[in-house]
Design a protein around this motif. Structure first.
Motif, PDB file in Angstrom:
ATOM      1  N   ILE A 225     -57.644  -0.290 -35.188  1.00 50.17           N
ATOM      2  CA  ILE A 225     -58.699  -1.105 -35.799  1.00 50.17           C
ATOM      3  C   ILE A 225     -58.045  -1.862 -36.946  1.00 50.17           C
ATOM      4  O   ILE A 225     -57.713  -1.286 -37.981  1.00 50.17           O
ATOM      5  CB  ILE A 225     -59.859  -0.234 -36.286  1.00 50.17           C
ATOM      6  N   MET A 226     -57.816  -3.153 -36.734  1.00 50.70           N
ATOM      7  CA  MET A 226     -57.094  -3.969 -37.701  1.00 50.70           C
ATOM      8  C   MET A 226     -58.001  -4.532 -38.781  1.00 50.70           C
ATOM      9  O   MET A 226     -57.583  -4.715 -39.920  1.00 50.70           O
ATOM     10  CB  MET A 226     -56.380  -5.112 -36.963  1.00 50.70           C
ATOM     11  N   ASN A 227     -59.258  -4.809 -38.404  1.00 54.67           N
ATOM     12  CA  ASN A 227     -60.175  -5.382 -39.391  1.00 54.67           C
ATOM     13  C   ASN A 227     -61.610  -5.177 -38.917  1.00 54.67           C
ATOM     14  O   ASN A 227     -61.891  -5.183 -37.724  1.00 54.67           O
ATOM     15  CB  ASN A 227     -59.902  -6.873 -39.589  1.00 54.67           C
ATOM     16  N   ILE A 228     -62.504  -4.939 -39.879  1.00 51.37           N
ATOM     17  CA  ILE A 228     -63.943  -4.890 -39.621  1.00 51.37           C
ATOM     18  C   ILE A 228     -64.630  -5.589 -40.779  1.00 51.37           C
ATOM     19  O   ILE A 228     -64.332  -5.303 -41.944  1.00 51.37           O
ATOM     20  CB  ILE A 228     -64.473  -3.442 -39.514  1.00 51.37           C
ATOM     21  N   THR A 229     -65.522  -6.492 -40.459  1.00 53.23           N
ATOM     22  CA  THR A 229     -66.353  -7.119 -41.495  1.00 53.23           C
ATOM     23  C   THR A 229     -67.791  -7.179 -40.995  1.00 53.23           C
ATOM     24  O   THR A 229     -68.053  -7.304 -39.799  1.00 53.23           O
ATOM     25  CB  THR A 229     -65.873  -8.542 -41.845  1.00 53.23           C
ATOM     26  N   ALA A 230     -68.717  -7.028 -41.955  1.00 52.51           N
ATOM     27  CA  ALA A 230     -70.148  -7.194 -41.711  1.00 52.51           C
ATOM     28  C   ALA A 230     -70.748  -7.563 -43.063  1.00 52.51           C
ATOM     29  O   ALA A 230     -70.082  -7.439 -44.096  1.00 52.51           O
ATOM     30  CB  ALA A 230     -70.746  -5.901 -41.151  1.00 52.51           C
ATOM     31  N   PRO A 231     -71.972  -8.043 -43.117  1.00 53.92           N
ATOM     32  CA  PRO A 231     -72.573  -8.367 -44.423  1.00 53.92           C
ATOM     33  C   PRO A 231     -72.522  -7.175 -45.374  1.00 53.92           C
ATOM     34  O   PRO A 231     -73.064  -6.111 -45.087  1.00 53.92           O
ATOM     35  CB  PRO A 231     -74.011  -8.744 -44.054  1.00 53.92           C
ATOM     36  N   GLY A 232     -71.812  -7.317 -46.485  1.00 57.10           N
ATOM     37  CA  GLY A 232     -71.714  -6.259 -47.481  1.00 57.10           C
ATOM     38  C   GLY A 232     -70.765  -5.150 -47.132  1.00 57.10           C
ATOM     39  O   GLY A 232     -70.786  -4.084 -47.758  1.00 57.10           O
ATOM     40  N   LEU A 233     -69.873  -5.370 -46.130  1.00 57.62           N
ATOM     41  CA  LEU A 233     -68.993  -4.294 -45.667  1.00 57.62           C
ATOM     42  C   LEU A 233     -67.679  -4.873 -45.171  1.00 57.62           C
ATOM     43  O   LEU A 233     -67.658  -5.920 -44.524  1.00 57.62           O
ATOM     44  CB  LEU A 233     -69.699  -3.516 -44.558  1.00 57.62           C
ATOM     45  N   SER A 234     -66.552  -4.194 -45.458  1.00 59.45           N
ATOM     46  CA  SER A 234     -65.247  -4.625 -44.946  1.00 59.45           C
ATOM     47  C   SER A 234     -64.309  -3.424 -44.870  1.00 59.45           C
ATOM     48  O   SER A 234     -64.450  -2.460 -45.635  1.00 59.45           O
ATOM     49  CB  SER A 234     -64.637  -5.714 -45.842  1.00 59.45           C
ATOM     50  N   LEU A 235     -63.365  -3.460 -43.918  1.00 62.66           N
ATOM     51  CA  LEU A 235     -62.395  -2.383 -43.746  1.00 62.66           C
ATOM     52  C   LEU A 235     -61.376  -2.429 -44.876  1.00 62.66           C
ATOM     53  O   LEU A 235     -60.857  -3.487 -45.225  1.00 62.66           O
ATOM     54  CB  LEU A 235     -61.695  -2.524 -42.389  1.00 62.66           C
ATOM     55  N   VAL A 236     -61.067  -1.246 -45.449  1.00 62.69           N
ATOM     56  CA  VAL A 236     -60.115  -1.184 -46.556  1.00 62.69           C
ATOM     57  C   VAL A 236     -58.694  -1.393 -46.054  1.00 62.69           C
ATOM     58  O   VAL A 236     -57.919  -2.177 -46.606  1.00 62.69           O
ATOM     59  CB  VAL A 236     -60.236   0.158 -47.299  1.00 62.69           C
ATOM     60  N   LYS A 237     -58.309  -0.716 -44.959  1.00 61.52           N
ATOM     61  CA  LYS A 237     -56.968  -0.855 -44.399  1.00 61.52           C
ATOM     62  C   LYS A 237     -57.008  -0.499 -42.919  1.00 61.52           C
ATOM     63  O   LYS A 237     -57.906   0.242 -42.476  1.00 61.52           O
ATOM     64  CB  LYS A 237     -55.978   0.049 -45.140  1.00 61.52           C
ATOM     65  N   PRO A 238     -56.062  -1.018 -42.120  1.00 63.05           N
ATOM     66  CA  PRO A 238     -56.050  -0.717 -40.684  1.00 63.05           C
ATOM     67  C   PRO A 238     -55.916   0.784 -40.437  1.00 63.05           C
ATOM     68  O   PRO A 238     -55.337   1.525 -41.233  1.00 63.05           O
ATOM     69  CB  PRO A 238     -54.823  -1.482 -40.165  1.00 63.05           C
ATOM     70  N   VAL A 239     -56.460   1.219 -39.313  1.00 69.22           N
ATOM     71  CA  VAL A 239     -56.415   2.628 -38.959  1.00 69.22           C
ATOM     72  C   VAL A 239     -56.149   2.747 -37.463  1.00 69.22           C
ATOM     73  O   VAL A 239     -56.607   1.917 -36.664  1.00 69.22           O
ATOM     74  CB  VAL A 239     -57.732   3.342 -39.338  1.00 69.22           C
ATOM     75  N   VAL A 240     -55.350   3.759 -37.074  1.00 73.46           N
ATOM     76  CA  VAL A 240     -55.021   3.999 -35.669  1.00 73.46           C
ATOM     77  C   VAL A 240     -55.777   5.235 -35.197  1.00 73.46           C
ATOM     78  O   VAL A 240     -55.693   6.305 -35.821  1.00 73.46           O
ATOM     79  CB  VAL A 240     -53.501   4.200 -35.469  1.00 73.46           C
ATOM     80  N   VAL A 241     -56.498   5.076 -34.083  1.00 76.39           N
ATOM     81  CA  VAL A 241     -57.219   6.194 -33.492  1.00 76.39           C
ATOM     82  C   VAL A 241     -56.421   6.663 -32.277  1.00 76.39           C
ATOM     83  O   VAL A 241     -56.235   5.892 -31.327  1.00 76.39           O
ATOM     84  CB  VAL A 241     -58.638   5.783 -33.062  1.00 76.39           C
ATOM     85  N   PRO A 242     -55.931   7.906 -32.270  1.00 70.66           N
ATOM     86  CA  PRO A 242     -55.149   8.397 -31.127  1.00 70.66           C
ATOM     87  C   PRO A 242     -55.997   8.438 -29.855  1.00 70.66           C
ATOM     88  O   PRO A 242     -57.239   8.383 -29.912  1.00 70.66           O
ATOM     89  CB  PRO A 242     -54.727   9.806 -31.570  1.00 70.66           C
ATOM     90  N   PRO A 243     -55.353   8.581 -28.683  1.00 71.45           N
ATOM     91  CA  PRO A 243     -56.092   8.634 -27.415  1.00 71.45           C
ATOM     92  C   PRO A 243     -57.104   9.780 -27.395  1.00 71.45           C
ATOM     93  O   PRO A 243     -56.781  10.911 -27.786  1.00 71.45           O
ATOM     94  CB  PRO A 243     -54.986   8.846 -26.368  1.00 71.45           C
ATOM     95  N   ASN A 244     -58.311   9.485 -26.949  1.00 75.42           N
ATOM     96  CA  ASN A 244     -59.369  10.495 -26.810  1.00 75.42           C
ATOM     97  C   ASN A 244     -59.483  11.374 -28.054  1.00 75.42           C
ATOM     98  O   ASN A 244     -59.573  12.604 -27.964  1.00 75.42           O
ATOM     99  CB  ASN A 244     -59.110  11.354 -25.570  1.00 75.42           C
ATOM    100  N   SER A 245     -59.486  10.736 -29.204  1.00 75.13           N
ATOM    101  CA  SER A 245     -59.508  11.485 -30.450  1.00 75.13           C
ATOM    102  C   SER A 245     -60.368  10.747 -31.467  1.00 75.13           C
ATOM    103  O   SER A 245     -61.084   9.793 -31.114  1.00 75.13           O
ATOM    104  CB  SER A 245     -58.074  11.676 -30.973  1.00 75.13           C
ATOM    105  N   GLU A 246     -60.328  11.206 -32.733  1.00 74.16           N
ATOM    106  CA  GLU A 246     -61.112  10.557 -33.766  1.00 74.16           C
ATOM    107  C   GLU A 246     -60.345  10.549 -35.076  1.00 74.16           C
ATOM    108  O   GLU A 246     -59.400  11.323 -35.271  1.00 74.16           O
ATOM    109  CB  GLU A 246     -62.449  11.271 -33.943  1.00 74.16           C
ATOM    110  N   THR A 247     -60.746   9.659 -35.962  1.00 71.04           N
ATOM    111  CA  THR A 247     -60.140   9.566 -37.283  1.00 71.04           C
ATOM    112  C   THR A 247     -61.144   8.925 -38.230  1.00 71.04           C
ATOM    113  O   THR A 247     -62.213   8.469 -37.802  1.00 71.04           O
ATOM    114  CB  THR A 247     -58.835   8.745 -37.223  1.00 71.04           C
ATOM    115  N   ILE A 248     -60.790   8.913 -39.527  1.00 68.84           N
ATOM    116  CA  ILE A 248     -61.678   8.347 -40.543  1.00 68.84           C
ATOM    117  C   ILE A 248     -61.171   6.958 -40.939  1.00 68.84           C
ATOM    118  O   ILE A 248     -59.985   6.786 -41.233  1.00 68.84           O
ATOM    119  CB  ILE A 248     -61.738   9.246 -41.794  1.00 68.84           C
ATOM    120  N   ALA A 249     -62.058   5.984 -40.915  1.00 68.52           N
ATOM    121  CA  ALA A 249     -61.756   4.632 -41.394  1.00 68.52           C
ATOM    122  C   ALA A 249     -62.498   4.412 -42.704  1.00 68.52           C
ATOM    123  O   ALA A 249     -63.695   4.711 -42.804  1.00 68.52           O
ATOM    124  CB  ALA A 249     -62.175   3.588 -40.369  1.00 68.52           C
ATOM    125  N   LEU A 250     -61.785   3.923 -43.713  1.00 66.74           N
ATOM    126  CA  LEU A 250     -62.411   3.646 -45.002  1.00 66.74           C
ATOM    127  C   LEU A 250     -62.907   2.202 -45.030  1.00 66.74           C
ATOM    128  O   LEU A 250     -62.161   1.273 -44.714  1.00 66.74           O
ATOM    129  CB  LEU A 250     -61.413   3.871 -46.132  1.00 66.74           C
TER     130      LEU A 250
END
Length: 535
Positions: A225-250
């Motif tokens: 996930i290289m970038n996310i934007t929405a009204p009043g929201l934006s990704l702090v830094k890119p995050v990699v999600v491993p296969p069939n797994s989960e992680t936290i994006a700030l």
């Protein structure tokens, strides 16, 4: 190899000899013809026009370059796609990581002084609260304060403008802002001070600052996930999600309602080698499926196996098109495509219906390829367009060029000293080495067929050469044979006075055929002429 020139010289010399014989020009005609040069020069201008042919050498040099191109371009450039089924079946889900609310934060003023205020902060939550800062128009806080669960600590605020502060306090207009960090959440809350009483803050009263979002992937490959934007929201830094797994994006949250109303995001996401940039609609449970994505940009890997740059001028299909012409250096690079419906594109690729036309520029040639995206190796065809010149003063029509898996799209008419464009169609991925290439020509109403063999280095060796000859004499001319051990006349050719015939020569060894003396035997009227010439 320019095969016509030596053949033309051989035939022209034969006619020069017959001209000399018919006109009783003194000379020594025997096994070797050694006429004085002035005699030869005197008749050359008239007689050489009896042999006419296009300069096949020019065309074959261009044709060799095209064949070399075919030998390499049918293997690429190729678009590299991940498994479309995996893209269709996989997905992402987003959920906000919220701490469990276990109580309240009570803030109560204890002391009001001329230069400072002391606030009592009691933590009734079940996790520590860090008071990062408290700010207002007239006060400052100099250090952070961490309040443990069920603990009370004092925070000292320094008054920078006592007169202004107490005036605001008297009007119940002393408003502060407290910045807290609670279990990874950054929280901002307003505080209104009064001379008596306390302020209660429920956590999370408002969720702003950096907030953790849990991202779960069901794709069998890394998702970036290289970038996310929405009204009043934006990704702090890119995050990699491993296969069939989960992680936290700030994400940085400016508006507390951004998370609760999150249904549409603009994002740049890398999936299995693809990079997709566009508008993603989230389901009720925060789920994201590529099948629900409409317009977007897709950066797709494309492999150029050649040792030269390739320019992509156009890529067009039912659901995609090239955003702009793009140069591809050797190796793998990214091609940017505009997609009008990503879900429709994936489904079309899965069903084998995404017919794509790609126009390339390779070494000065325009190459048009048509194939089914995702199934390039299964077929399709390629059209190579190349300029071809006619350096003669005769009209020339190239009727066809054929080889296994190759044919000319349409006949090409070349005016005298003119040029045209030939479109060669290649089906599949032909292996041309040791195959025969047939070139069909028409010169002044005479149809000719020249046959070449493709060598190991993708060159051309003549196998059969046809040369037209006009009889300018007033008696019948019969060419009985032309041979030197490396080429020979396939059949005798009889040409009536003022008529035209075609000499068909078979070449056994091209290198030797045009560098070795040849014997030409011709019959002029009732006189047989035999000459030995070197091309």
């Amino acid at each position: 190899m320019d095969a016509v020139k030596p053949i033309a010289i051989i035939v022209a010399l034969a006619i020069i000899v017959t001209y000399i014989v018919m006109n009783n020009v003194p000379g020594n005609i025997g096994t070797y013809i050694n006429q004085p040069m002035e005699i030869i020069n005197r008749v050359r201008e008239e007689i050489m026009y009896s042999v006419f042919a296009p300069n096949i050498g020019t065309e074959t040099e261009e044709l060799m370059e095209v064949l070399r191109l075919i030998n390499t371009s049918t293997a690429g450039p190729t678009i590299e796609l991940p498994s479309v089924q995996e893209l269709i079946n996989g997905g992402l889900s987003f959920s906000v990581v919220r701490p469990t609310v276990g109580g309240e934060l009570i803030i109560k003023p204890i002391t009001y002084g001329n230069n400072e205020i002391v606030l009592s902060i009691t933590n009734y939550l079940n996790y520590p609260v860090v008071v990062v800062n408290i700010t207002g128009d007239y006060v400052v806080m100099t250090r952070e304060l961490m309040v443990k669960p069920n603990e009370t600590l004092n925070a000292t605020l320094f008054i920078v403008n006592p007169e202004g502060f107490y005036e605001a306090l008297a009007k119940n207009n002393a408003h502060l802002c407290i910045y807290l960090e609670v279990n990874g959440l950054n929280i901002t809350a307003p505080i209104s001070l009064g001379k008596e009483g306390s302020t209660s803050i429920t956590i999370p009263m408002s969720t702003t600052g950096e907030v953790g979002i849990n991202v779960r992937s069901s794709f069998p490959f890394n998702v970036t996930i290289m970038n996310i934007t929405a009204p009043g929201l934006s990704l702090v830094k890119p995050v990699v999600v491993p296969p069939n797994s989960e992680t936290i994006a700030l994400v940085e949250v400016e508006n507390p309602s951004s998370l609760s109303n999150l249904s549409l995001i603009n994002a740049t996401i890398g999936l299995g080698g693809l990079v997709i940039n566009g508008e993603f609609r989230l389901g009720a449970n925060g789920s994201l499926s590529l099948m629900n994505v409409n317009k977007c940009l897709v950066m797709i890997p494309i492999h150029n196996p050649l040792d030269t740059a390739v320019t992509v001028y156009e890529v067009k299909g039912p659901y995609l098109e090239l955003t702009r012409p793009q140069a591809l250096p050797p190796g793998v690079t990214e091609l940017t495509l505009s997609v009008n419906d990503l879900g429709g594109l994936l489904r079309s690729i899965e069903m084998g219906n995404e017919d794509v036309v790609m126009v390339l520029g390779i070494d000065g040639f325009n190459v048009t390829r048509e194939f089914v995206l995702g199934r390039e190796s299964a077929g399709g065809f390629t059209v190579i367009s190349f300029a071809i010149e006619n350096p003669t003063n005769l009209s020339l029509i190239i009727m066809n060029i054929t080889a296994p898996g190759i044919y000319l799209a349409n006949a090409v008419t070349l005016p005298p000293m003119g040029s045209g464009v030939a479109n060669l169609v290649i089906t599949g991925t032909p292996n041309l080495v040791n195959q025969l290439v047939n070139v069909s020509l028409e010169v002044m109403g005479i149809e000719l067929t020249d046959v070449f063999r493709v060598t190991n280095n993708v060159g051309l060796e003549p196998v059969v050469i046809e040369v037209p000859i006009r009889n300018l004499l007033n008696v019948t001319l019969t060419v009985l044979n032309i041979t030197n051990g490396y080429l020979y006349l396939v059949r005798q050719v009889e040409v009536m006075p003022g008529g035209v015939g075609v000499l068909e020569l078979r070449v056994i060894n091209a290198t030797e055929a045009f560098s070795t003396y040849a014997v030409v035997v011709a019959k002029v009227g009732s006189t047989v002429v035999r000459i030995r010439v070197r091309p």
